[in-house]
Motif scaffolding. Structure first.
Motif, mmCIF file in Angstrom:
data_model
loop_
_atom_site.group_PDB
_atom_site.id
_atom_site.type_symbol
_atom_site.label_atom_id
_atom_site.label_comp_id
_atom_site.label_asym_id
_atom_site.label_seq_id
_atom_site.Cartn_x
_atom_site.Cartn_y
_atom_site.Cartn_z
ATOM 1 N N THR A 294 10.121 23.441 25.330
ATOM 2 C CA THR A 294 9.799 24.127 24.080
ATOM 3 C C THR A 294 11.013 24.402 23.200
ATOM 4 N N THR A 295 12.213 24.361 23.764
ATOM 5 C CA THR A 295 13.400 24.597 22.940
ATOM 6 C C THR A 295 14.389 23.472 23.207
ATOM 7 N N SER A 296 15.455 23.440 22.450
ATOM 8 C CA SER A 296 16.429 22.368 22.686
ATOM 9 C C SER A 296 17.601 22.888 23.515
ATOM 10 N N ILE A 297 17.336 23.965 24.252
ATOM 11 C CA ILE A 297 18.416 24.565 25.025
ATOM 12 C C ILE A 297 18.478 23.925 26.404
ATOM 13 N N THR B 273 9.114 32.507 23.727
ATOM 14 C CA THR B 273 8.700 32.737 22.343
ATOM 15 C C THR B 273 9.856 33.183 21.453
ATOM 16 N N PHE C 115 12.721 31.690 21.003
ATOM 17 C CA PHE C 115 13.620 30.647 20.516
ATOM 18 C C PHE C 115 12.948 29.534 19.736
ATOM 19 N N SER C 116 11.623 29.504 19.736
ATOM 20 C CA SER C 116 10.980 28.450 18.956
ATOM 21 C C SER C 116 9.512 28.813 18.729
ATOM 22 N N SER D 120 22.681 28.345 21.651
ATOM 23 C CA SER D 120 22.261 27.819 20.360
ATOM 24 C C SER D 120 23.368 27.940 19.308
ATOM 25 N N ARG E 270 10.986 26.007 29.328
ATOM 26 C CA ARG E 270 11.945 26.283 28.269
ATOM 27 C C ARG E 270 12.538 24.990 27.709
#
Ligand code: UDP
Ligand code: MG
Length: 319
Positions: free
Chosen positions: A150-153, A225, A227-228, A189, A147
């Motif tokens: 693949t995301t900026s979280i 999938t 979130f980005s 987010s 995660r």
């Protein structure tokens, strides 16, 4: 307490077959909140429990009607929908989510509220000495890693549901109308000033986790999938590499055939080609599956069907 009730707090608790835990939860949670000296409400969502959970919630509502609200789903829509339904109805300025199984001790709530008071708008808990199976602990670390790539979280512990949010974040979540959503990540987010605190973690008070291996996999698909679209882009990059590789292979085979003609072991070469072909075929199938994930998601959003059905709510009119 003499401090004025500046902030009112909404506690949101999803409940699914927790009859064994609810009495202890009530006994521990209400005193903690009473001692806060703030106005508060507790919203329980009964997520289609098949046991006596709803009867217990009804009794609790009768005992503390001033601070207890109950949303009753007609069937099981999952923990995150249960939380969403409560989010749509909260009245507090600060919202705290909590599990009903006492894995997150209610005694830790004041810790989160302190951080909110200090000016943060999102306080995530992370579990100190996590009490889950070896497998779950490590599987969730792995997912955490994926995660983050693949995301900026950024979350130390995405599985910890003991979290506090300011109202603006919850309003944003409700407005986003997201489906299949992983609430802590979505909230992150929307946050402007997030922080984290370590919270104690206990073993489930009673009963077993409601999550099967299968539903955990599905939840994690959502997380990746939902979130980005980075996975699609990674896939495309990987496909690019594969095609370069196959081009190189074709060149090698060409040279072999026409420069060093009639080598022994060409039959072997055929099977190697099959191996490569099957590999590429499986890569292509993964790609189709991945695209399907996104198309399915788009379909669900476009269809905009009612996400859950509330059979009944127990509450006193807004104060
Ligand atoms: N829960 C729910 N609906 C479900 C599954 C779980 O409302 O379909 C609730 C459950 O009652 C508990 C919380 O979500 O309050 C977390 O569930 P559980 O303890 O089973 O998950 P784990 O702690 O194993 O992640
Ligand atoms: Mg649990």
């Amino acid at each position: 307490m003499s401090t004025p009730p500046t902030v009112s707090v909404s506690i949101v608790i999803p409940v699914y077959n927790e009859e064994l835990n609810l009495p202890t939860l009530f006994a521990r949670l209400y005193p903690v909140l009473d001692a806060l000296g703030r106005r508060y409400e507790i919203i329980f969502t009964n997520d289609g429990s098949a046991d006596r959970s709803f009867a217990l919630l009804q009794a609790q509502h009768a005992a503390r009607p001033d601070v207890t609200r109950v949303i009753d789903f007609n069937s099981n829509y999952g923990q995150h929908m249960a939380i969403m339904a409560a989010f749509e109805r909260v009245r507090g300025d600060v919202i705290v989510t909590l599990d009903a199984d006492l894995q997150n001790p209610p005694e830790e709530i004041p810790k989160l509220l302190e951080k909110i008071d200090a000016g943060f708008d999102y306080v995530g808990g992370y579990r100190l000495n996590r009490q889950d199976s070896f497998f779950r602990t490590y599987a969730s670390r792995l997912i955490n890693l994926v995660r983050e790539k693949t995301t900026s979280i950024e979350m130390t512990d995405q599985g910890c549901m003991l979290r506090a949010y300011r109202r603006a974040i919850i309003d944003a979540i409700v407005r986003s109308g997201a489906i299949n959503t992983f609430i802590p990540a979505l909230a992150y987010s929307f946050s402007g000033n997030p922080t984290e605190v370590g919270v104690k973690h206990e073993e489930r008070h009673a009963g077993v986790s409601n999550y099967s291996f299968y539903s955990l996999i599905r939840l994690n698909f959502d997380l990746i999938t939902g979130f980005s679209i980075a996975p699609l882009q990674y896939f495309t990059m990987f496909a690019g590499l594969c095609s370069l590789g196959s081009l190189a292979l074709v060149a090698v085979l060409f040279v072999r055939r026409f420069v060093f003609a009639n080598l022994d072991g060409d039959a072997f070469g055929t099977f190697t080609l099959f191996g490569i072909l099957f590999f590429l075929l499986s890569v292509a199938m993964i790609g189709i599956g991945l695209i399907g994930e996104y198309v399915g998601r788009t379909y669900q959003v476009v269809r905009a069907r009612q996400r859950y059905h509330v059979r009944e709510t127990l509450e006193t009119k807004s104060s």
